[in-house]
Design a protein around this motif. Structure first.
Motif, PDB file in Angstrom:
ATOM      1  N   GLY A  96       0.807  -1.220   0.000  1.00  0.00           N
ATOM      2  CA  GLY A  96       0.000   0.000   0.000  1.00  0.00           C
ATOM      3  C   GLY A  96       0.839   1.269   0.000  1.00  0.00           C
ATOM      4  N   TYR A  98       3.718   1.761  -1.488  1.00  0.00           N
ATOM      5  CA  TYR A  98       4.216   2.034  -2.845  1.00  0.00           C
ATOM      6  C   TYR A  98       3.079   2.425  -3.788  1.00  0.00           C
ATOM      7  CZ  TYR A  98       8.446   0.144  -0.902  1.00  0.00           C
ATOM      8  OH  TYR A  98       9.533  -0.066  -0.092  1.00  0.00           O
ATOM      9  N   ARG A  99       1.916   1.844  -3.591  1.00  0.00           N
ATOM     10  CA  ARG A  99       0.748   2.221  -4.392  1.00  0.00           C
ATOM     11  C   ARG A  99       0.372   3.673  -4.110  1.00  0.00           C
ATOM     12  NH1 ARG A  99      -3.484  -0.833  -2.281  1.00  0.00           N
ATOM     13  NH2 ARG A  99      -3.573   0.884  -0.829  1.00  0.00           N
ATOM     14  N   ASP A 100       0.348   4.039  -2.833  1.00  0.00           N
ATOM     15  CA  ASP A 100       0.013   5.411  -2.447  1.00  0.00           C
ATOM     16  C   ASP A 100       1.054   6.405  -2.977  1.00  0.00           C
ATOM     17  OD1 ASP A 100      -2.159   4.326  -1.142  1.00  0.00           O
ATOM     18  OD2 ASP A 100      -1.264   4.501   0.871  1.00  0.00           O
ATOM     19  N   GLU A 103       0.368   6.971  -6.636  1.00  0.00           N
ATOM     20  CA  GLU A 103      -0.841   7.790  -6.810  1.00  0.00           C
ATOM     21  C   GLU A 103      -0.572   9.247  -6.449  1.00  0.00           C
ATOM     22  OE1 GLU A 103      -3.814   5.864  -4.431  1.00  0.00           O
ATOM     23  OE2 GLU A 103      -4.108   4.256  -5.895  1.00  0.00           O
ATOM     24  N   TRP A 112       6.803   4.855  -9.857  1.00  0.00           N
ATOM     25  CA  TRP A 112       6.245   3.778 -10.683  1.00  0.00           C
ATOM     26  C   TRP A 112       7.167   2.567 -10.695  1.00  0.00           C
ATOM     27  CZ3 TRP A 112       1.470   3.239 -12.287  1.00  0.00           C
ATOM     28  CH2 TRP A 112       0.656   4.366 -12.310  1.00  0.00           C
ATOM     29  N   LEU A 115       6.681   0.803  -7.451  1.00  0.00           N
ATOM     30  CA  LEU A 115       5.396   0.109  -7.476  1.00  0.00           C
ATOM     31  C   LEU A 115       5.507  -1.183  -8.288  1.00  0.00           C
ATOM     32  CD1 LEU A 115       2.378   0.004  -6.798  1.00  0.00           C
ATOM     33  CD2 LEU A 115       1.965   1.349  -8.876  1.00  0.00           C
ATOM     34  N   TYR A 119       4.662  -4.852  -6.977  1.00  0.00           N
ATOM     35  CA  TYR A 119       3.722  -5.757  -7.651  1.00  0.00           C
ATOM     36  C   TYR A 119       4.381  -7.112  -7.900  1.00  0.00           C
ATOM     37  CZ  TYR A 119      -0.302  -2.802  -8.926  1.00  0.00           C
ATOM     38  OH  TYR A 119      -1.446  -2.054  -8.911  1.00  0.00           O
ATOM     39  N   ARG A 127       0.834  -6.592 -13.787  1.00  0.00           N
ATOM     40  CA  ARG A 127       0.824  -5.205 -13.302  1.00  0.00           C
ATOM     41  C   ARG A 127       2.239  -4.698 -13.029  1.00  0.00           C
ATOM     42  NH1 ARG A 127      -4.376  -6.305 -10.076  1.00  0.00           N
ATOM     43  NH2 ARG A 127      -5.928  -5.325 -11.404  1.00  0.00           N
ATOM     44  N   ALA A 131       3.662  -1.266 -14.635  1.00  0.00           N
ATOM     45  CA  ALA A 131       4.184  -0.159 -13.824  1.00  0.00           C
ATOM     46  C   ALA A 131       5.616   0.177 -14.226  1.00  0.00           C
ATOM     47  CB  ALA A 131       4.110  -0.512 -12.340  1.00  0.00           C
TER      48      ALA A 131
END
Length: 147
Positions: A96, A98-100, A103, A112, A115, A119, A127, A131
């Protein structure tokens, strides 16, 4: 090293298939010519796929070296399996973050790339590649080149 051997073997295979296709095209039978033409498509598509994958590999490795030089590689302190891969549960626990980050900073290739690594550690290769492709595109588009 393994990738170079596999790429060389694939290139050899593609050359042999192309030679067979040319021999079939030179035969005076319409069916043989048709098979030769159809068979000639395989080496063309295979060569294109090989080039695309090798270029992706070089570009993603370059970005990884750039982040490593800055000490910003993700998942560095997480527990690993004997194979060297990050434990999936540990990767999922920090995913989460790295996703945040991606974003919050969608224009930064670094976020990216991290991320994509996250993934991959979580087992989502499709994914992860997407990325990392986004990271490559952003870094190439920024005009910023680092050693």
């Amino acid at each position: 090293m393994f990738v170079a051997v596999m790429a060389a073997l694939l290139a050899l295979y593609l050359v042999l298939v192309a030679q067979l296709a040319i021999r079939l095209i030179l035969v005076d039978e319409p069916v043989a010519k048709g098979l030769g033409i159809a068979l000639f498509v395989l080496p063309v598509v295979g060569a294109w796929a090989l080039v695309v994958e090798v270029v992706f590999g070089f570009r993603s490795e370059r970005l990884g070296r750039m982040l490593a030089a800055e000490g910003e590689l993700p998942l560095a302190g997480l527990p690993r399996l004997p194979s060297g891969r990050v434990e999936r549960t540990a990767a999922e626990a920090v995913f989460g973050r790295y996703r945040d980050e991606a974003e919050a900073a969608p224009g930064r290739w670094e976020s990216w790339y991290r991320l994509g690594i996250a993934y991959d550690a979580c087992g989502d290769r499709r994914r992860a590649r997407g990325a990392i492709r986004q990271a490559i595109a952003l870094e190439r588009g920024s005009g910023e080149r680092r050693p």
